[in-house]
Scaffold this motif. Structure first.
Motif, PDB file in Angstrom:
ATOM      1  N   ASP A 143      64.341  70.506  55.590  1.00 39.97           N
ATOM      2  CA  ASP A 143      64.686  71.428  54.504  1.00 39.97           C
ATOM      3  C   ASP A 143      65.459  72.655  54.989  1.00 39.97           C
ATOM      4  OD1 ASP A 143      63.356  69.797  52.691  1.00 39.97           O
ATOM      5  OD2 ASP A 143      61.451  70.847  52.945  1.00 39.97           O
ATOM      6  N   TYR A 144      65.706  72.731  56.291  1.00 38.44           N
ATOM      7  CA  TYR A 144      66.358  73.909  56.877  1.00 38.44           C
ATOM      8  C   TYR A 144      67.568  73.442  57.685  1.00 38.44           C
ATOM      9  CZ  TYR A 144      61.971  75.734  55.304  1.00 38.44           C
ATOM     10  OH  TYR A 144      60.910  76.060  54.496  1.00 38.44           O
ATOM     11  N   PRO A 145      68.763  73.607  57.109  1.00 42.42           N
ATOM     12  CA  PRO A 145      69.959  72.946  57.649  1.00 42.42           C
ATOM     13  C   PRO A 145      70.288  73.270  59.105  1.00 42.42           C
ATOM     14  CG  PRO A 145      70.545  74.666  56.066  1.00 42.42           C
ATOM     15  CD  PRO A 145      69.082  74.443  55.935  1.00 42.42           C
ATOM     16  N   ASN A 146      70.096  74.499  59.516  1.00 38.68           N
ATOM     17  CA  ASN A 146      70.451  74.852  60.892  1.00 38.68           C
ATOM     18  C   ASN A 146      69.434  74.333  61.895  1.00 38.68           C
ATOM     19  OD1 ASN A 146      72.850  76.522  60.199  1.00 38.68           O
ATOM     20  ND2 ASN A 146      71.286  77.729  59.134  1.00 38.68           N
ATOM     21  N   LEU A 147      68.166  74.346  61.513  1.00 40.52           N
ATOM     22  CA  LEU A 147      67.131  73.774  62.382  1.00 40.52           C
ATOM     23  C   LEU A 147      67.258  72.249  62.417  1.00 40.52           C
ATOM     24  CD1 LEU A 147      64.008  75.936  61.453  1.00 40.52           C
ATOM     25  CD2 LEU A 147      65.593  76.213  63.372  1.00 40.52           C
ATOM     26  N   LYS A 148      67.611  71.664  61.304  1.00 41.60           N
ATOM     27  CA  LYS A 148      67.808  70.217  61.243  1.00 41.60           C
ATOM     28  C   LYS A 148      68.952  69.785  62.158  1.00 41.60           C
ATOM     29  CE  LYS A 148      68.835  66.484  57.968  1.00 41.60           C
ATOM     30  NZ  LYS A 148      69.184  66.156  56.562  1.00 41.60           N
ATOM     31  N   ALA A 149      69.913  70.689  62.379  1.00 42.26           N
ATOM     32  CA  ALA A 149      71.090  70.360  63.186  1.00 42.26           C
ATOM     33  C   ALA A 149      70.792  70.357  64.685  1.00 42.26           C
ATOM     34  CB  ALA A 149      72.225  71.339  62.892  1.00 42.26           C
ATOM     35  N   TYR A 150      69.616  70.842  65.086  1.00 44.35           N
ATOM     36  CA  TYR A 150      69.262  70.782  66.510  1.00 44.35           C
ATOM     37  C   TYR A 150      69.215  69.320  66.946  1.00 44.35           C
ATOM     38  CZ  TYR A 150      67.636  75.702  66.648  1.00 44.35           C
ATOM     39  OH  TYR A 150      67.546  77.065  66.619  1.00 44.35           O
ATOM     40  N   PRO A 151      69.544  69.033  68.203  1.00 48.18           N
ATOM     41  CA  PRO A 151      69.510  67.640  68.662  1.00 48.18           C
ATOM     42  C   PRO A 151      68.115  67.022  68.519  1.00 48.18           C
ATOM     43  CG  PRO A 151      70.626  69.032  70.266  1.00 48.18           C
ATOM     44  CD  PRO A 151      69.998  69.952  69.259  1.00 48.18           C
ATOM     45  N   LYS A 152      68.065  65.801  68.063  1.00 50.90           N
ATOM     46  CA  LYS A 152      66.796  65.093  67.936  1.00 50.90           C
ATOM     47  C   LYS A 152      66.079  65.036  69.282  1.00 50.90           C
ATOM     48  CE  LYS A 152      64.814  60.629  66.536  1.00 50.90           C
ATOM     49  NZ  LYS A 152      64.107  60.381  67.809  1.00 50.90           N
ATOM     50  N   GLU A 153      66.841  64.894  70.343  1.00 51.46           N
ATOM     51  CA  GLU A 153      66.234  64.787  71.668  1.00 51.46           C
ATOM     52  C   GLU A 153      65.499  66.064  72.061  1.00 51.46           C
ATOM     53  OE1 GLU A 153      67.320  62.992  76.069  1.00 51.46           O
ATOM     54  OE2 GLU A 153      68.864  63.168  74.522  1.00 51.46           O
ATOM     55  N   ALA A 154      66.036  67.219  71.655  1.00 57.48           N
ATOM     56  CA  ALA A 154      65.366  68.483  71.955  1.00 57.48           C
ATOM     57  C   ALA A 154      64.013  68.539  71.249  1.00 57.48           C
ATOM     58  CB  ALA A 154      66.235  69.662  71.537  1.00 57.48           C
ATOM     59  N   TYR A 155      63.988  68.143  69.981  1.00 58.04           N
ATOM     60  CA  TYR A 155      62.714  68.097  69.250  1.00 58.04           C
ATOM     61  C   TYR A 155      61.761  67.088  69.890  1.00 58.04           C
ATOM     62  CZ  TYR A 155      64.188  70.980  65.269  1.00 58.04           C
ATOM     63  OH  TYR A 155      64.578  72.030  64.469  1.00 58.04           O
ATOM     64  N   ASP A 156      62.277  65.890  70.192  1.00 55.64           N
ATOM     65  CA  ASP A 156      61.422  64.853  70.771  1.00 55.64           C
ATOM     66  C   ASP A 156      60.820  65.302  72.099  1.00 55.64           C
ATOM     67  OD1 ASP A 156      61.850  63.180  68.660  1.00 55.64           O
ATOM     68  OD2 ASP A 156      63.380  61.961  69.655  1.00 55.64           O
ATOM     69  N   ASN A 157      61.565  66.103  72.841  1.00 58.03           N
ATOM     70  CA  ASN A 157      61.070  66.565  74.136  1.00 58.03           C
ATOM     71  C   ASN A 157      59.965  67.613  74.011  1.00 58.03           C
ATOM     72  OD1 ASN A 157      62.663  64.891  75.685  1.00 58.03           O
ATOM     73  ND2 ASN A 157      64.315  66.366  75.914  1.00 58.03           N
ATOM     74  N   THR A 158      59.739  68.119  72.792  1.00 57.42           N
ATOM     75  CA  THR A 158      58.622  69.052  72.590  1.00 57.42           C
ATOM     76  C   THR A 158      57.335  68.306  72.234  1.00 57.42           C
ATOM     77  OG1 THR A 158      58.864  69.377  70.181  1.00 57.42           O
ATOM     78  CG2 THR A 158      60.250  70.743  71.631  1.00 57.42           C
ATOM     79  N   ARG A 159      57.446  67.027  71.885  1.00 66.83           N
ATOM     80  CA  ARG A 159      56.298  66.278  71.382  1.00 66.83           C
ATOM     81  C   ARG A 159      55.317  65.924  72.505  1.00 66.83           C
ATOM     82  NH1 ARG A 159      57.771  64.063  66.230  1.00 66.83           N
ATOM     83  NH2 ARG A 159      60.021  64.051  65.902  1.00 66.83           N
ATOM     84  N   TYR A 160      54.035  65.861  72.134  1.00 63.12           N
ATOM     85  CA  TYR A 160      53.025  65.321  73.032  1.00 63.12           C
ATOM     86  C   TYR A 160      52.890  63.832  72.737  1.00 63.12           C
ATOM     87  CZ  TYR A 160      51.923  70.299  73.360  1.00 63.12           C
ATOM     88  OH  TYR A 160      52.005  71.660  73.524  1.00 63.12           O
ATOM     89  N   GLN A 161      51.971  63.154  73.474  1.00 65.13           N
ATOM     90  CA  GLN A 161      51.887  61.714  73.259  1.00 65.13           C
ATOM     91  C   GLN A 161      51.321  61.332  71.898  1.00 65.13           C
ATOM     92  OE1 GLN A 161      50.326  62.958  76.220  1.00 65.13           O
ATOM     93  NE2 GLN A 161      48.229  62.179  76.306  1.00 65.13           N
ATOM     94  N   ASP A 162      50.762  62.314  71.138  1.00 62.37           N
ATOM     95  CA  ASP A 162      50.333  61.990  69.774  1.00 62.37           C
ATOM     96  C   ASP A 162      51.525  61.876  68.824  1.00 62.37           C
ATOM     97  OD1 ASP A 162      51.129  64.596  69.261  1.00 62.37           O
ATOM     98  OD2 ASP A 162      49.132  65.335  68.737  1.00 62.37           O
ATOM     99  N   GLY A 163      52.724  62.201  69.356  1.00 62.71           N
ATOM    100  CA  GLY A 163      53.939  62.032  68.577  1.00 62.71           C
ATOM    101  C   GLY A 163      54.259  63.151  67.617  1.00 62.71           C
ATOM    102  N   LYS A 164      53.351  64.134  67.489  1.00 60.55           N
ATOM    103  CA  LYS A 164      53.560  65.192  66.511  1.00 60.55           C
ATOM    104  C   LYS A 164      54.455  66.299  67.064  1.00 60.55           C
ATOM    105  CE  LYS A 164      49.275  64.354  63.982  1.00 60.55           C
ATOM    106  NZ  LYS A 164      47.990  64.926  63.482  1.00 60.55           N
ATOM    107  N   MET A 165      55.058  67.040  66.147  1.00 60.90           N
ATOM    108  CA  MET A 165      56.021  68.076  66.514  1.00 60.90           C
ATOM    109  C   MET A 165      55.449  69.440  66.127  1.00 60.90           C
ATOM    110  SD  MET A 165      60.017  68.123  65.506  1.00 60.90           S
ATOM    111  CE  MET A 165      59.844  68.939  63.934  1.00 60.90           C
ATOM    112  N   TYR A 166      54.832  70.093  67.094  1.00 59.37           N
ATOM    113  CA  TYR A 166      54.156  71.356  66.838  1.00 59.37           C
ATOM    114  C   TYR A 166      55.032  72.582  67.116  1.00 59.37           C
ATOM    115  CZ  TYR A 166      49.933  68.442  66.982  1.00 59.37           C
ATOM    116  OH  TYR A 166      48.985  67.495  66.759  1.00 59.37           O
ATOM    117  N   ALA A 167      56.270  72.371  67.480  1.00 63.33           N
ATOM    118  CA  ALA A 167      57.061  73.509  67.946  1.00 63.33           C
ATOM    119  C   ALA A 167      58.518  73.400  67.539  1.00 63.33           C
ATOM    120  CB  ALA A 167      56.969  73.618  69.469  1.00 63.33           C
ATOM    121  N   ILE A 168      59.160  74.554  67.481  1.00 63.48           N
ATOM    122  CA  ILE A 168      60.608  74.624  67.304  1.00 63.48           C
ATOM    123  C   ILE A 168      61.205  74.995  68.656  1.00 63.48           C
ATOM    124  CG2 ILE A 168      62.510  75.848  66.182  1.00 63.48           C
ATOM    125  CD1 ILE A 168      60.588  76.384  63.856  1.00 63.48           C
ATOM    126  N   PRO A 169      62.079  74.178  69.199  1.00 65.54           N
ATOM    127  CA  PRO A 169      62.623  74.486  70.519  1.00 65.54           C
ATOM    128  C   PRO A 169      63.499  75.739  70.502  1.00 65.54           C
ATOM    129  CG  PRO A 169      63.787  72.623  69.536  1.00 65.54           C
ATOM    130  CD  PRO A 169      62.620  72.934  68.633  1.00 65.54           C
TER     131      PRO A 169
END
Length: 526
Positions: A143-169
């Motif tokens: 829902d946030y265009p500029n945050l959505k534009a961050y690379p998926k890999e950057a978001y994925d690299n913040t995830r723990y093994q539970d797969g959840k995304m608790y952080a904004i890089p």
């Protein structure tokens, strides 16, 4: 825009009903000073929408770099509050004590609305996330265009093994680079840019023995670097190890999809043998084992070494230093090196430097306003304001280049201040350095484009193993200690065979590998 249209319709009705009310609305709109059309590319509400609600209070904890942090009356912070309809309370903490402050704050339970965390994989942060202390942001980011534009890999690299995304890089470029060579020395000695480890060896040999600076003295060396100050890795020389392993941070997947650590792989011994021979031949700075990072860089800038393992952006820092005494000096960042496996190698970074977390104690309605605020900071307009201030007051701009004014320093406006909170994704983060020449910057951009085609990530990012966490530093210290001794020649190369065999059979190592594989499968959804 539907919300804005509705407000405009209501305003029109009010204007018909009463002139006094219409005059008041007009006055409010004029006072806001913000155009109705939002051109920042963010999801910020427009001025007329913001006028209908009080400012959102947001508490923030972040670091700063400089003599002092911005105060609450800082002109840029006040403008950010105005444009985002917020009231900010910022706790600025020196980088020298930031991690300690984060740990104390998290333990207290009194967590600010936005907290910068340097190591989101620290055990206490993991534990709190697992206990539900932070918002899982997965379903909100779109829902946030500029945050959505961050690379998926950057978001994925913040995830723990539970797969959840608790952080904004706190987003950065994914390509940082690893190695630079003196291009002017290559040209003088009629050498090509090295492509393979054999090429690099020959270049180092020529830089050491063929008087590349032309002063008639044997006072240059091929390669300079330093080991990790804590003795946990070979530091600068990890680039050599990784090239032989063709693995980022020693982790890779084998042909069966199993996660393996390459420390016990024969390729690691090959890398140590390469470094041992280079040191014996005098091609590596004789004091590498005790040099500090600053000393290694000073050696390059003094014209005494021709190969250095650093990020692409550091190539300019070194070049600028060299040119103080040699105007033709030029450190060229390399796209890759090809190891014995035949693969071109360069590592991919995480794509961020620290992350922002939002505590679950924040209500969902306020969470959305906080995300709107962060999203504005990731827009062109928001990032420029936060990091550079007001045009022609705090900076002038020529193309992609910002030049700070004296007023910026007086007002404490820079990427080292609020630019630590507002960050915008830039693929070429590591192409930029202070005072960089335009031609060098453009060359760096091309190099990063090429690196992006071949760079590899670590498949172990975000994984947790209790055994690995407990014993990893012990493993690292023993490994690094023996590697250094072998390179220096105080231990025979054969010592590595015995060590690797013993390590592979160590019960704690075996258990750690099993747990890491289980974590990898969980994160991958297997």
């Amino acid at each position: 825009m539907k919300h804005l249209t509705s407000i405009r319709k209501k305003s029109a009705v009010l204007l018909v009903l009463t002139l006094a009310t219409g005059t008041l609305l007009a006055a409010c709109a004029k006072e806001s000073g913000t155009p109705a059309t939002n051109t920042s590319g963010s999801s910020m509400p427009t001025a007329s929408a913001k006028a209908l609600e009080p400012p959102t209070p947001i508490s923030i904890m972040s670091t700063f770099y400089g003599a002092e942090p911005p105060g609450p009356d800082n002109v840029v912070i006040k403008e950010i509050e105005k444009r985002t309809n917020t009231k900010l309370t910022i706790t600025w903490v020196s980088p020298n004590s930031y991690n300690e402050k984060v740990n104390v704050t998290l333990a207290s339970g009194e967590i600010p609305d936005i907290t910068l965390i340097g190591d989101n994989f620290a055990s206490n942060v993991r534990t709190m996330a697992a206990q539900g202390a932070f918002w899982d942001l997965e379903k909100y980011i779109n829902d946030y265009p500029n945050l959505k534009a961050y690379p998926k890999e950057a978001y994925d690299n913040t995830r723990y093994q539970d797969g959840k995304m608790y952080a904004i890089p706190r987003v950065r470029g994914l390509e940082a680079g690893m190695l630079s060579v003196r291009k002017d020395w290559l040209d003088k000695l009629n050498l090509k840019v090295p492509q393979t480890m054999d090429d690099l060896y020959k270049v180092m040999e020529a830089f050491t023995k063929n008087d590349p600076d032309g002063n008639g003295k044997a006072d240059t060396v091929g390669l300079v670097g330093n080991i990790d100050s804590g003795g946990l890795s070979l530091g600068s020389f990890n680039g050599i190890i990784s090239t032989f392993q063709n693995a980022n941070d020693s982790w890779k997947l084998d042909n069966s999809g199993k996660l393996i650590n390459m420390t016990t792989d024969p390729s690691t011994k090959e890398a140590i043998a390469w470094l041992r021979k280079a040191y014996a031949d005098g091609l590596i700075h004789k004091d590498f084992a005790t040099l500090k990072n600053t000393q290694a860089r000073e050696s390059v800038m003094a014209g005494k070494a021709g190969v250095s393992f650093d990020a692409v952006s550091t190539g300019w820092v070194l070049t600028e230093g060299i040119r103080k005494t040699d105007p033709k000096g030029d450190m060229l960042p390399l796209v890759s090196l090809t190891g014995p496996s035949g693969n071109k190698y360069n590592s991919k970074s995480l794509g961020y430097s620290g992350v922002f977390v939002i505590p679950k104690s924040v209500p969902e309605a306020k969470l959305k306003k906080i995300l709107t605020f962060i999203d504005y900071g990731a827009s062109d307009e928001g990032y420029e304001l936060g990091a550079y201030g007001f045009k022609d007051v705090h900076f002038t701009k020529d193309g992609d280049f910002y030049k700070q004014t004296e007023q910026a320093q007086k007002d404490i406006v820079s990427t080292s201040a609020f630019g630590q909170i507002f960050t915008k994704y830039n693929k070429y983060t590591y192409a930029v350095a202070p005072n960089i020449a335009a031609d060098y910057y453009n060359r760096n951009k091309g190099i990063i484009d090429e690196i992006s085609k071949i760079s590899i990530s670590s498949p172990a990012t975000g994984l947790y193993s209790e055994t690995w966490t407990k014993y990893r530093n012990e493993f690292f210290k023993k490994t690094t200690d023996l590697q250094v001794k072998i390179i220096l020649g105080t231990e025979p190369l054969e010592s590595w065979d015995a060590y690797a065999t013993k390590l592979a059979a160590d019960p704690n190592w075996v258990k750690a590998m099993e747990e890491m594989n289980a974590a990898y499968k969980k994160k991958a959804g297997k």
